[in-house]
Design an enzyme around this catalytic site. Structure first.
Site, PDB file in Angstrom:
ATOM      1  N   SER A  28       0.839  -1.187   0.032  1.00  0.00           N
ATOM      2  CA  SER A  28      -0.013   0.047   0.047  1.00  0.00           C
ATOM      3  C   SER A  28       0.886   1.333   0.034  1.00  0.00           C
ATOM      4  O   SER A  28       2.108   1.279   0.211  1.00  0.00           O
ATOM      5  CB  SER A  28      -0.946  -0.143   1.189  1.00  0.00           C
ATOM      6  OG  SER A  28      -1.628   0.921   1.259  1.00  0.00           O
ATOM      7  N   ASP A  71       2.947   4.156   1.093  1.00  0.00           N
ATOM      8  CA  ASP A  71       3.502   4.498   2.501  1.00  0.00           C
ATOM      9  C   ASP A  71       4.065   3.412   3.115  1.00  0.00           C
ATOM     10  O   ASP A  71       4.114   3.541   4.428  1.00  0.00           O
ATOM     11  CB  ASP A  71       2.654   5.694   3.294  1.00  0.00           C
ATOM     12  CG  ASP A  71       2.632   6.947   2.535  1.00  0.00           C
ATOM     13  OD1 ASP A  71       3.567   7.642   1.948  1.00  0.00           O
ATOM     14  OD2 ASP A  71       1.725   7.661   2.906  1.00  0.00           O
ATOM     15  N   GLY A 107       6.610   1.893   2.581  1.00  0.00           N
ATOM     16  CA  GLY A 107       8.125   1.926   2.873  1.00  0.00           C
ATOM     17  C   GLY A 107       8.740   1.255   1.567  1.00  0.00           C
ATOM     18  O   GLY A 107      10.072   0.846   1.878  1.00  0.00           O
ATOM     19  N   LEU A 164     -23.556   7.502 -41.782  1.00  0.00           N
ATOM     20  CA  LEU A 164     -24.440   7.771 -40.670  1.00  0.00           C
ATOM     21  C   LEU A 164     -25.932   7.275 -41.093  1.00  0.00           C
ATOM     22  O   LEU A 164     -26.200   7.042 -42.366  1.00  0.00           O
ATOM     23  CB  LEU A 164     -24.495   9.277 -40.437  1.00  0.00           C
ATOM     24  CG  LEU A 164     -23.456  10.011 -39.998  1.00  0.00           C
ATOM     25  CD1 LEU A 164     -23.298  11.302 -40.010  1.00  0.00           C
ATOM     26  CD2 LEU A 164     -23.002   9.329 -38.393  1.00  0.00           C
ATOM     27  N   ALA A 169     -27.895   8.451 -44.281  1.00  0.00           N
ATOM     28  CA  ALA A 169     -26.776   9.173 -45.230  1.00  0.00           C
ATOM     29  C   ALA A 169     -27.354   8.755 -46.655  1.00  0.00           C
ATOM     30  O   ALA A 169     -27.119   9.232 -47.701  1.00  0.00           O
ATOM     31  CB  ALA A 169     -25.606   8.516 -44.984  1.00  0.00           C
ATOM     32  N   SER A 224     -28.985   2.626 -47.816  1.00  0.00           N
ATOM     33  CA  SER A 224     -30.023   1.622 -48.224  1.00  0.00           C
ATOM     34  C   SER A 224     -30.643   2.098 -49.683  1.00  0.00           C
ATOM     35  O   SER A 224     -30.583   1.106 -50.373  1.00  0.00           O
ATOM     36  CB  SER A 224     -31.193   1.509 -47.427  1.00  0.00           C
ATOM     37  OG  SER A 224     -30.743   1.102 -45.994  1.00  0.00           O
ATOM     38  N   SER A 245     -22.458   0.480 -39.119  1.00  0.00           N
ATOM     39  CA  SER A 245     -21.202  -0.078 -38.783  1.00  0.00           C
ATOM     40  C   SER A 245     -20.102   0.976 -38.459  1.00  0.00           C
ATOM     41  O   SER A 245     -19.033   1.659 -38.977  1.00  0.00           O
ATOM     42  CB  SER A 245     -20.268  -0.883 -40.009  1.00  0.00           C
ATOM     43  OG  SER A 245     -20.307  -0.134 -41.245  1.00  0.00           O
TER      44      SER A 245
END
Length: 640
Positions: A43, A45, A47, A480, A483, A486, A553
């Site tokens: 952890s 501190d 040392g 997009l 766009a 299709s 995609s």
């Protein structure tokens, strides 16, 4: 009187010779020493910096100017008396790490009369779990530090679990800062008992507990008078004596991953690599994997001449008695005891990237000298390292650890990580950025990977394409929503049919009514959506068809994954390039309006990203051409 220049005195030949002799003697003393790699963890501190600084100081690995600066800095920060604050030596380098110089792991070298050491210093903070895994991946031993005032903490358990997971066989429990609890044996015994109870639950068979003070030097290099109740060795004595894993590897069957085929001329063909396990001698029977071909070792070649024997850890070039196919990534193994070959596995994965893991996405998997494409499935569970609880998870985020199945596009030569780090440990690499995103450990091959075999067929894809008098191809429309994908894809198919071409149109909306009806629109589901469509498109090209697809995609990685599925030249990426504002204006379905109103989550372009193609084969600007013009341009590209 005119000034006279005085030539510098010529260097003493005798002095130079003495210096050279000293250097040669020093190198000779250290050349044949074994090397122990270890990691310090714990952890914040606890040392770690002080301990490493003390080891460097006691082994005389600090230069005089560094020591002078360290003494001055120690007085500046108010160290009691003439004591040196050894943490400052390492913390100065830690500040450099924060500036990005060695942000992952810092390595320190030191040596004693009996052994050489490389210690990996990693941050103790929980968010740097990936750094600890990086340092532990090559370590033979882990020093788990515990502050005697605080006892076993959550981070102590986390690092112990990770060290055990990574396969470190030797653990040292260094109970530090014993000077701050008056070297009380009862404190030490209570911490050891507490840690023992935890260690048993995660499968740690044994560890060595040592009470130390990094600041005072107690039990670091010599036994301390302050702990007469402790009869074990000092830390450095234990580090000098602990067995090194490389020595145990020599007793295992031969494993030689081929790194490079050495072919300087037509008269020599050797296979170079570092022996991962075992011993090899001329005349030994070997098996080349994954092909399974057998032969024998003819020679073991090095720069200094042929060897009669080579062992694990040595880098050599071997020649084979027969002309068998062997290349980079293959493994030369003992003929009678070869490793396994499979393409589906269960593995533990430590995720190291800022972006979450996407199940179904293809990553490069690098295991030793082998590199294959791999797809990771959704995790079976994620491990809560603090409680060891198995949690349900759909993905893995930064520093998460989980168990998942993965599959590769080619057979992988492997051994379970518990048996071999070299053939069981792997990394995952993002195909686009080339960034390492995960480290993993293979558990075993899935049974189905051994039961499923590729069935050869008599009618080839070339025959099917010739019957249709066309070249199979995939026209991959991306862009997009709104766009025009299709619309243009449908027009392309109609024109191709009029030309007596054999086609099939895969449309994003239509596929989600059947094949992908179980998928949503999260990033992970989008990845799986495209993976499935890619597999279908590949089968259709095998049938000789011209495949037209219309999918948003959104991710480059998945479009590239589909490209890799196809034969060279059979994937044509068509970017239907329409500005977001124009796509919104055309939106007859009202989807953008719903997304803007927060009624439709994970909508591409609004709250889910779209990664446009960087170098598509065809780019269609729908603001400057009609759908029919676009269709004609695309057809001209594939039909001469």
């Amino acid at each position: 009187m005119a000034s006279q220049s005085v030539a510098p005195a010529a260097p003493s030949y005798q002095a130079d010779r003495l210096i050279a002799d000293d250097i040669h003697a020093y190198l000779a003393r250290h050349q044949n020493k074994s090397l122990l790699r270890f990691i310090t963890c714990g952890s914040v501190d606890d040392g770690k910096s002080t301990l490493i600084g003390r080891l460097l100081y006691d082994s005389k690995m600090i230069f005089e100017d560094q020591l002078a600066a360290l003494e001055q800095d120690s007085r500046t920060v108010g160290t009691q008396g003439d004591a040196i604050d050894f943490a400052l030596l390492v913390d100065g380098l830690a500040a450099e790490r924060e500036q990005g110089i060695t942000i992952d792991v810092a390595y320190r070298f030191f040596a004693t009369e009996r052994r050489k050491f490389i210690v990996a210093d990693t941050p103790g903070h929980e968010q740097y779990t990936r750094n600890m895994v990086t340092g532990a991946s090559t370590a033979d031993l882990a020093v788990i530090l515990i502050d005697a005032r605080k006892g076993v903490l959550t981070q102590t358990k986390r690092h112990s679990y990770l060290a055990h997971l990574i396969g470190i066989r030797h653990l040292v429990l260094a109970v530090n800062k014993m000077d701050l609890v008056d070297y009380d044996q009862s404190v030490f015994d209570a911490i050891v008992a507490d840690y023992q109870a935890f260690a048993t639950t995660i499968g740690i068979d044994g560890f060595t507990a040592i009470p130390i003070s990094g600041f005072r030097g107690d039990n670091i290099t010599a036994a301390s008078d302050q702990t007469p109740w402790y009869s074990g060795p000092p830390l450095i004595t234990h580090l000098e004596a602990v067995p090194i894993d490389a020595e145990a590897d020599q007793a295992r069957p031969l494993r030689l991953p081929v790194q490079w085929v050495n072919r300087p001329n037509l008269d020599f063909r050797g296979f170079a690599g570092q022996i991962a396990a075992g011993v090899v001698r001329p005349g030994d029977p070997v098996r080349i994997l994954p092909s399974g071909k057998t032969t024998t070792i003819a020679r073991i070649v090095t720069l200094d001449g042929d060897l009669g024997e080579a062992v694990a850890g040595q880098s050599v070039t071997v020649t084979l008695a027969d002309e068998v196919d062997c290349s980079r990534g293959d493994v030369i193994a003992a003929a009678g005891d070869p490793p396994q070959v499979a393409d589906q596995f269960e593995a533990t994965i430590v995720w190291m990237a800022e972006e979450d893991m996407l199940p179904g996405r293809a990553y490069w998997l690098k295991l030793g000298t082998q590199t294959v494409s791999a797809t990771v499935q959704a995790p079976k569970y994620q491990v809560n390292v603090n409680t060891l609880e198995q949690l349900a998870a759909k993905t893995l985020d930064l520093n998460a650890i989980g168990v998942a199945n993965l599959s590769t596009d080619k057979p992988l030569v492997f051994e379970p990580y518990a048996d071999s780090r070299a053939l069981g440990g792997f990394i995952l690499i993002d195909k686009l950025s080339n960034a390492t995103v995960a480290a993993g450990m293979l558990h075993f091959s899935l049974r189905r990977s051994q039961n499923i075999h590729w069935q050869p067929t008599d009618v080839s894809r070339e025959t099917l394409a010739a019957l249709k008098n066309q070249k199979p191809v995939v026209l991959w429309f991306t862009g997009l929503s709104g766009a025009g994908k299709s619309t243009i894809a449908n027009m392309v198919e109609k024109k191709l049919v009029r030309m007596n071409r054999h086609t099939f149109l895969l449309d994003g909306d239509n596929v989600r009514h059947g094949l992908n009806k179980d998928l949503g629109f999260t990033d992970a589901d989008r990845v799986e959506n495209i993976r499935r469509v890619g597999e279908v498109a590949r089968l259709m090209t095998d049938a000789g068809l011209i495949v037209v697809t219309a999918f948003i995609s959104p991710f480059r990685a998945e479009r590239e994954m589909v490209r890799q599925m196809m034969q060279p030249g059979e994937f044509i990426e068509v970017h239907i390039d329409t500005p977001l504002a124009e796509a919104e204006r055309r939106d007859v379905k009202g989807l953008y309006a719903k997304a803007r109103a927060g009624q439709l989550a994970n909508f591409t372009g609004i709250d889910s990203p779209y990664e446009p193609p960087e170098d598509p084969e065809i780019r269609i600007d729908t603001t400057s051409m009609t759908p029919e013009e676009a269709a004609d341009l695309i057809i001209a590209r594939i039909i001469p």
